[in-house]
Design a protein around this motif. Sequence first.
Motif, PDB file in Angstrom:
ATOM      1  N   GLU A  99     -30.761  18.513  64.894  1.00  0.00           N
ATOM      2  CA  GLU A  99     -30.452  17.493  65.888  1.00  0.00           C
ATOM      3  C   GLU A  99     -29.330  17.940  66.818  1.00  0.00           C
ATOM      4  OE1 GLU A  99     -29.940  12.692  65.816  1.00  0.00           O
ATOM      5  OE2 GLU A  99     -28.805  13.806  64.303  1.00  0.00           O
ATOM      6  N   ASN A 100     -28.338  18.612  66.265  1.00  0.00           N
ATOM      7  CA  ASN A 100     -27.176  19.005  67.062  1.00  0.00           C
ATOM      8  C   ASN A 100     -27.437  20.221  67.953  1.00  0.00           C
ATOM      9  OD1 ASN A 100     -25.682  16.960  65.933  1.00  0.00           O
ATOM     10  ND2 ASN A 100     -24.666  18.261  64.418  1.00  0.00           N
ATOM     11  N   PHE A 116     -28.497  10.410  66.164  1.00  0.00           N
ATOM     12  CA  PHE A 116     -28.573  10.261  67.616  1.00  0.00           C
ATOM     13  C   PHE A 116     -27.186  10.388  68.268  1.00  0.00           C
ATOM     14  CE2 PHE A 116     -32.192   7.994  65.891  1.00  0.00           C
ATOM     15  CZ  PHE A 116     -33.236   8.421  66.691  1.00  0.00           C
ATOM     16  N   PHE A 118     -24.163  11.460  70.838  1.00  0.00           N
ATOM     17  CA  PHE A 118     -24.171  11.504  72.308  1.00  0.00           C
ATOM     18  C   PHE A 118     -24.384  12.922  72.834  1.00  0.00           C
ATOM     19  CE2 PHE A 118     -19.874  12.588  71.193  1.00  0.00           C
ATOM     20  CZ  PHE A 118     -19.454  13.460  72.181  1.00  0.00           C
ATOM     21  N   ASN A 119     -23.953  13.922  72.059  1.00  0.00           N
ATOM     22  CA  ASN A 119     -24.081  15.311  72.507  1.00  0.00           C
ATOM     23  C   ASN A 119     -25.202  16.047  71.769  1.00  0.00           C
ATOM     24  OD1 ASN A 119     -22.802  15.262  70.042  1.00  0.00           O
ATOM     25  ND2 ASN A 119     -21.286  16.826  70.545  1.00  0.00           N
ATOM     26  N   ARG A 120     -26.234  15.316  71.345  1.00  0.00           N
ATOM     27  CA  ARG A 120     -27.351  15.928  70.633  1.00  0.00           C
ATOM     28  C   ARG A 120     -28.078  16.908  71.535  1.00  0.00           C
ATOM     29  NH1 ARG A 120     -28.242  10.695  71.838  1.00  0.00           N
ATOM     30  NH2 ARG A 120     -30.107  10.066  73.007  1.00  0.00           N
ATOM     31  N   ASN A 122     -31.370  17.375  72.051  1.00  0.00           N
ATOM     32  CA  ASN A 122     -32.461  16.766  72.817  1.00  0.00           C
ATOM     33  C   ASN A 122     -32.090  15.331  73.159  1.00  0.00           C
ATOM     34  OD1 ASN A 122     -34.812  15.843  73.930  1.00  0.00           O
ATOM     35  ND2 ASN A 122     -36.135  16.392  72.211  1.00  0.00           N
ATOM     36  N   LYS A 123     -31.552  15.133  74.344  1.00  0.00           N
ATOM     37  CA  LYS A 123     -31.090  13.799  74.729  1.00  0.00           C
ATOM     38  C   LYS A 123     -32.226  12.853  75.085  1.00  0.00           C
ATOM     39  CE  LYS A 123     -26.462  15.154  76.276  1.00  0.00           C
ATOM     40  NZ  LYS A 123     -26.529  16.531  75.771  1.00  0.00           N
ATOM     41  N   SER A 124     -33.450  13.367  75.156  1.00  0.00           N
ATOM     42  CA  SER A 124     -34.580  12.478  75.435  1.00  0.00           C
ATOM     43  C   SER A 124     -34.968  11.647  74.218  1.00  0.00           C
ATOM     44  CB  SER A 124     -35.788  13.294  75.907  1.00  0.00           C
ATOM     45  OG  SER A 124     -36.290  14.113  74.857  1.00  0.00           O
ATOM     46  N   ARG A 126     -34.584   8.885  71.634  1.00  0.00           N
ATOM     47  CA  ARG A 126     -33.878   7.614  71.658  1.00  0.00           C
ATOM     48  C   ARG A 126     -34.028   6.921  70.305  1.00  0.00           C
ATOM     49  NH1 ARG A 126     -35.918   3.715  75.709  1.00  0.00           N
ATOM     50  NH2 ARG A 126     -37.887   4.198  74.658  1.00  0.00           N
ATOM     51  N   HIS A 178     -23.174   5.527  66.491  1.00  0.00           N
ATOM     52  CA  HIS A 178     -22.518   6.834  66.375  1.00  0.00           C
ATOM     53  C   HIS A 178     -21.274   6.849  67.247  1.00  0.00           C
ATOM     54  CE1 HIS A 178     -21.787  11.130  66.783  1.00  0.00           C
ATOM     55  NE2 HIS A 178     -22.432  11.255  65.635  1.00  0.00           N
TER      56      HIS A 178
END
Length: 499
Positions: A99-100, A116, A118-120, A122-124, A126, A178
């Motif tokens: 994820e990271n 999830f 904020f700096n993951r 894949n920001k798409s 949700r 988070h």
Amino acid sequence: MSYISIGNNETIRISAIPELSYSSFLEFNVSSMIKANSSHCVNYFGYPYKGKIKLICCIANDDLHTINISSSIVDSQAQLPSFTKHNLAFEKYEREIHENFGTQYVDHPWLKPVRFPFNRFNKSLRVADYPFFKIESEELHEVGVGPIHAGIIEPGHFRFICNGEQILHLEIQLGYQHRGIERLFLERKKLLQRTTLAENIAGDSVASHGVAFVNLWESLCNYHADRDLQLARTIALELERIAIHTGDLSAMCTDVGYQLGSAVFGRLRTPVINYFQKWCGNRLAKGLIRAGKNNYPLTEALMGELTQLLDDYEKDFEEIAEEQFSLPSVLARFEKTGVVTAEQAAMIGTVGMSARMSGIKRDIRSSHPHDLYYELQHQPVIKKQGDVYSRARMRKKEINQSIEYVRELIQDIPMGKHRIGLSGYPAPDSFAISLVEGWRGEICHCAVTDEIGELVHYKIKDPSFHNWLATALAVRNNEISDFPICNKSFDLSYCGHDL
């Protein structure tokens, strides 16, 4: 050498950690260590390093009281064989790394999101699109609970697949709040700010996470706490254990409709947390644990009040506990409900009560003792059945044990000692680790510093990170009406998981 072996609350140069090829890294941590019953993974994480990802794995050997550290450097989006294929206890660690950073584990069973952040990578992705497990059948139905709950409980979604009233499968989705608290440890530069962050990792574990942070920080600064500091920390940890276990027994009585037990256990919790208020000005012990100093040293008056508190508490506690554990209507709901077998608990890597309820002797106070647990020679409370009854009885026996420990500790308290705080600075280019047995289980804090001693990575693991899957397994084949008591018997943390 495949690893370096260190003790709890020890700092080493980052260069002292062997860097292995990934294949050797996997082979060592899975084959050499995890297959031994005395070993388990206390932390496994990655952080950016020279355009790549540096993976660090920490395997605790409970028999030898050591922690074996190894590392590997991989490309951020490399296609890698997973540890999880060989040992399921690694599944969430690898999901978090994926994820990271986008690292692909080609044979991981399901690389679904963990938090999830904020700096993951894949920001798409949700939180609303979480990929729940599905079973297609006209005879089955799904029940969704949360993420919004009544009262003050934090957000989490529980998705049940049921056949009538019987639960076949439960999936627990977290990550709704988070906070980016690990990142804040890097952004906040003052020691007080970082200590305050540690106190707010989980509101019911202020002393536990606070002690983990200050022990790690003192190790980084090559500071050795005197006995008076260690004693205050040990007492705080055991009082926190008494308070939360008592409150949980109250909540468990509530969930099975035993109003008298709910009221009496709830009342007994209050004077314990009120003692923290008298000691340091906060009922949750915020402000009490500080690196290199104690702003609120114990006095003769405070010791006298604590002795009286324990005397008053113990009499009423034993009476209501005897009633609770002899009442047929309570036992009918506790016994053989929410069972997690020893095999399941070991397979998923449970810690703390969630391990000990099923016969696994896993307790940092005995395997990797810190502060004054060396003197107490702690022996973990172990149960075998893995059910709600085991978790309730364990709380009762651990409360009795903690009362004995506190009474023993307050017989010899140094008077009048004050500290002005740490004078040293964190060691440069170093790695430090701290393990603490909180009331819920094993807490692990890790830190990595750069060439001037600034934090470049701070990694926190709350016991809930391991144990939420145990809750999901416990409710299988139970009635859905038993979910509240199963859930409360674990009492896991949303914020401790979501960070």
